[in-house]
Motif scaffolding. Structure first.
Motif, PDB file in Angstrom:
ATOM      1  N   GLN A  17       0.826  -1.204   0.000  1.00  0.00           N
ATOM      2  CA  GLN A  17       0.000   0.000   0.000  1.00  0.00           C
ATOM      3  C   GLN A  17       0.862   1.257   0.000  1.00  0.00           C
ATOM      4  OE1 GLN A  17      -2.551  -0.861   3.445  1.00  0.00           O
ATOM      5  NE2 GLN A  17      -4.281  -0.641   2.035  1.00  0.00           N
ATOM      6  N   SER A  18       1.956   1.222   0.733  1.00  0.00           N
ATOM      7  CA  SER A  18       2.812   2.410   0.816  1.00  0.00           C
ATOM      8  C   SER A  18       3.502   2.708  -0.508  1.00  0.00           C
ATOM      9  CB  SER A  18       3.853   2.254   1.929  1.00  0.00           C
ATOM     10  OG  SER A  18       4.885   1.369   1.539  1.00  0.00           O
ATOM     11  N   HIS A  19       3.559   1.726  -1.392  1.00  0.00           N
ATOM     12  CA  HIS A  19       4.198   1.906  -2.691  1.00  0.00           C
ATOM     13  C   HIS A  19       3.190   1.998  -3.834  1.00  0.00           C
ATOM     14  CE1 HIS A  19       7.671   0.641  -0.378  1.00  0.00           C
ATOM     15  NE2 HIS A  19       8.406   1.159  -1.334  1.00  0.00           N
ATOM     16  N   SER A  20       1.910   2.114  -3.484  1.00  0.00           N
ATOM     17  CA  SER A  20       0.892   2.137  -4.525  1.00  0.00           C
ATOM     18  C   SER A  20       0.297   3.526  -4.699  1.00  0.00           C
ATOM     19  CB  SER A  20      -0.223   1.143  -4.208  1.00  0.00           C
ATOM     20  OG  SER A  20      -1.014   1.613  -3.144  1.00  0.00           O
ATOM     21  N   GLU A  21      -0.258   3.727  -5.860  1.00  0.00           N
ATOM     22  CA  GLU A  21      -1.031   4.929  -6.144  1.00  0.00           C
ATOM     23  C   GLU A  21      -2.480   4.563  -5.815  1.00  0.00           C
ATOM     24  OE1 GLU A  21      -1.616   8.780  -7.088  1.00  0.00           O
ATOM     25  OE2 GLU A  21       0.337   7.804  -7.132  1.00  0.00           O
ATOM     26  N   LEU A  31       3.794  -5.058  -7.107  1.00  0.00           N
ATOM     27  CA  LEU A  31       4.814  -6.116  -7.151  1.00  0.00           C
ATOM     28  C   LEU A  31       5.504  -6.147  -8.511  1.00  0.00           C
ATOM     29  CD1 LEU A  31       2.956  -8.970  -5.265  1.00  0.00           C
ATOM     30  CD2 LEU A  31       5.020  -7.765  -4.510  1.00  0.00           C
ATOM     31  N   ARG A  32       4.747  -6.017  -9.577  1.00  0.00           N
ATOM     32  CA  ARG A  32       5.338  -6.018 -10.924  1.00  0.00           C
ATOM     33  C   ARG A  32       6.327  -4.862 -11.063  1.00  0.00           C
ATOM     34  NH1 ARG A  32       4.821  -8.044 -15.709  1.00  0.00           N
ATOM     35  NH2 ARG A  32       3.078  -9.370 -15.192  1.00  0.00           N
ATOM     36  N   ARG A  33       5.926  -3.668 -10.614  1.00  0.00           N
ATOM     37  CA  ARG A  33       6.803  -2.503 -10.732  1.00  0.00           C
ATOM     38  C   ARG A  33       8.066  -2.663  -9.883  1.00  0.00           C
ATOM     39  NH1 ARG A  33       3.200   1.105  -9.876  1.00  0.00           N
ATOM     40  NH2 ARG A  33       3.443   1.309  -7.636  1.00  0.00           N
ATOM     41  N   LEU A  34       7.893  -3.137  -8.638  1.00  0.00           N
ATOM     42  CA  LEU A  34       9.038  -3.268  -7.745  1.00  0.00           C
ATOM     43  C   LEU A  34       9.977  -4.400  -8.142  1.00  0.00           C
ATOM     44  CD1 LEU A  34       7.331  -2.703  -4.278  1.00  0.00           C
ATOM     45  CD2 LEU A  34       8.721  -1.087  -5.575  1.00  0.00           C
ATOM     46  N   LEU A  35       9.407  -5.495  -8.598  1.00  0.00           N
ATOM     47  CA  LEU A  35      10.227  -6.658  -8.914  1.00  0.00           C
ATOM     48  C   LEU A  35      10.729  -6.694 -10.348  1.00  0.00           C
ATOM     49  CD1 LEU A  35       8.175  -9.389  -7.024  1.00  0.00           C
ATOM     50  CD2 LEU A  35      10.282  -8.254  -6.271  1.00  0.00           C
ATOM     51  N   GLU A  48      14.113   3.504  -8.106  1.00  0.00           N
ATOM     52  CA  GLU A  48      13.431   4.380  -9.049  1.00  0.00           C
ATOM     53  C   GLU A  48      12.056   4.800  -8.548  1.00  0.00           C
ATOM     54  OE1 GLU A  48      13.274   1.987 -12.550  1.00  0.00           O
ATOM     55  OE2 GLU A  48      15.431   1.671 -12.540  1.00  0.00           O
ATOM     56  N   ARG A  49      11.843   4.799  -7.263  1.00  0.00           N
ATOM     57  CA  ARG A  49      10.513   5.093  -6.753  1.00  0.00           C
ATOM     58  C   ARG A  49      10.125   6.544  -7.006  1.00  0.00           C
ATOM     59  NH1 ARG A  49      11.628   4.625  -0.275  1.00  0.00           N
ATOM     60  NH2 ARG A  49      12.850   6.518  -0.027  1.00  0.00           N
ATOM     61  N   ARG A  50       8.844   6.759  -7.015  1.00  0.00           N
ATOM     62  CA  ARG A  50       8.334   8.107  -7.269  1.00  0.00           C
ATOM     63  C   ARG A  50       8.488   8.971  -6.016  1.00  0.00           C
ATOM     64  NH1 ARG A  50       4.218   5.029  -5.767  1.00  0.00           N
ATOM     65  NH2 ARG A  50       2.598   5.879  -4.452  1.00  0.00           N
ATOM     66  N   PRO A  51       8.435  10.288  -6.157  1.00  0.00           N
ATOM     67  CA  PRO A  51       8.545  11.152  -4.984  1.00  0.00           C
ATOM     68  C   PRO A  51       7.397  10.885  -4.001  1.00  0.00           C
ATOM     69  CG  PRO A  51       8.840  12.425  -6.996  1.00  0.00           C
ATOM     70  CD  PRO A  51       8.381  11.047  -7.407  1.00  0.00           C
ATOM     71  N   GLY A  52       7.703  11.008  -2.719  1.00  0.00           N
ATOM     72  CA  GLY A  52       6.707  10.788  -1.682  1.00  0.00           C
ATOM     73  C   GLY A  52       5.829  12.000  -1.441  1.00  0.00           C
ATOM     74  N   GLY A  53       4.853  11.812  -0.579  1.00  0.00           N
ATOM     75  CA  GLY A  53       3.869  12.852  -0.284  1.00  0.00           C
ATOM     76  C   GLY A  53       4.421  14.108   0.348  1.00  0.00           C
ATOM     77  N   LEU A  54       5.633  14.040   0.905  1.00  0.00           N
ATOM     78  CA  LEU A  54       6.217  15.231   1.529  1.00  0.00           C
ATOM     79  C   LEU A  54       7.111  16.019   0.574  1.00  0.00           C
ATOM     80  CD1 LEU A  54       6.991  13.894   5.121  1.00  0.00           C
ATOM     81  CD2 LEU A  54       4.959  15.080   4.267  1.00  0.00           C
ATOM     82  N   PHE A  98       7.803   4.854   3.903  1.00  0.00           N
ATOM     83  CA  PHE A  98       6.439   5.029   3.425  1.00  0.00           C
ATOM     84  C   PHE A  98       6.334   6.320   2.626  1.00  0.00           C
ATOM     85  CE2 PHE A  98       6.306   2.324   7.066  1.00  0.00           C
ATOM     86  CZ  PHE A  98       5.334   1.377   6.771  1.00  0.00           C
ATOM     87  N   SER A  99       5.518   6.278   1.574  1.00  0.00           N
ATOM     88  CA  SER A  99       5.381   7.448   0.715  1.00  0.00           C
ATOM     89  C   SER A  99       4.471   8.515   1.316  1.00  0.00           C
ATOM     90  CB  SER A  99       4.857   7.045  -0.671  1.00  0.00           C
ATOM     91  OG  SER A  99       3.547   6.536  -0.579  1.00  0.00           O
ATOM     92  N   LYS A 100       3.663   8.127   2.305  1.00  0.00           N
ATOM     93  CA  LYS A 100       2.721   9.078   2.904  1.00  0.00           C
ATOM     94  C   LYS A 100       2.722   8.942   4.423  1.00  0.00           C
ATOM     95  CE  LYS A 100       0.168   9.477  -1.171  1.00  0.00           C
ATOM     96  NZ  LYS A 100      -0.858   9.537  -2.011  1.00  0.00           N
ATOM     97  N   PRO A 101       2.356  10.022   5.123  1.00  0.00           N
ATOM     98  CA  PRO A 101       2.397  10.014   6.588  1.00  0.00           C
ATOM     99  C   PRO A 101       1.445   9.031   7.264  1.00  0.00           C
ATOM    100  CG  PRO A 101       2.398  12.268   5.777  1.00  0.00           C
ATOM    101  CD  PRO A 101       2.129  11.380   4.593  1.00  0.00           C
ATOM    102  N   SER A 102       0.216   8.918   6.798  1.00  0.00           N
ATOM    103  CA  SER A 102      -0.751   8.067   7.503  1.00  0.00           C
ATOM    104  C   SER A 102      -0.365   6.588   7.515  1.00  0.00           C
ATOM    105  CB  SER A 102      -2.156   8.280   6.943  1.00  0.00           C
ATOM    106  OG  SER A 102      -2.568   9.618   7.200  1.00  0.00           O
TER     107      SER A 102
END
Length: 140
Positions: A17-21, A31-35, A48-54, A98-102
């Protein structure tokens, strides 16, 4: 394409979830994107992860990489800490990011909590992420 089922525990699901849109990616997409990355072959997609929420906070200059955020649970006598990464993610004490605080705060407390409302700056606990969020929105 054939479909298979797998079972994953709550911690792995939280990581996915932390790596999903939200409302876009399925667990399989993550999983496909990460692996496999975009090439369909094994890769180092984690780098190559996308920028996080902060990231907007960093761009606006109200946060910087390495800044510490805290959430205090006074009744339980607990303080949870997270560090802001250079790409706008949050790294919690156990090393997970985690890409987002919550989702980060949920991983620390075990319950759904609004991370923007509850995380505060360690250097100035009166300033919550929500305060900074409003400040950044005002600059746009």
């Amino acid at each position: 394409m054939s479909r298979r089922s797998i079972e994953i525990d709550d911690e792995v699901f939280a990581f996915l979830q932390s790596h999903s849109e939200p409302l876009v990616d399925s667990p399989n997409d993550v999983l496909r994107r990460l692996l496999l990355g975009s090439s369909g072959r094994p890769s180092t997609a984690m780098a190559e992860r996308r920028p996080g929420g902060l990231m907007p906070f960093i761009r606006a200059g109200v946060l910087k990489a390495g800044d510490k955020l805290i959430h205090i649970q006074p009744r339980r006598g607990l303080t949870h800490e997270a560090a802001v990464t250079a790409d706008g993610w949050l790294k919690i004490e156990d090393g997970r990011e985690f890409s987002k605080p919550s989702p980060a705060l949920k991983a620390q407390t075990g319950v759904d909590i609004n991370g923007y409302a509850k995380y505060a700056l360690k250097e100035d606990p009166e300033v919550r992420l929500q305060d900074l969020r409003e400040q950044v929105r005002g600059e746009i």
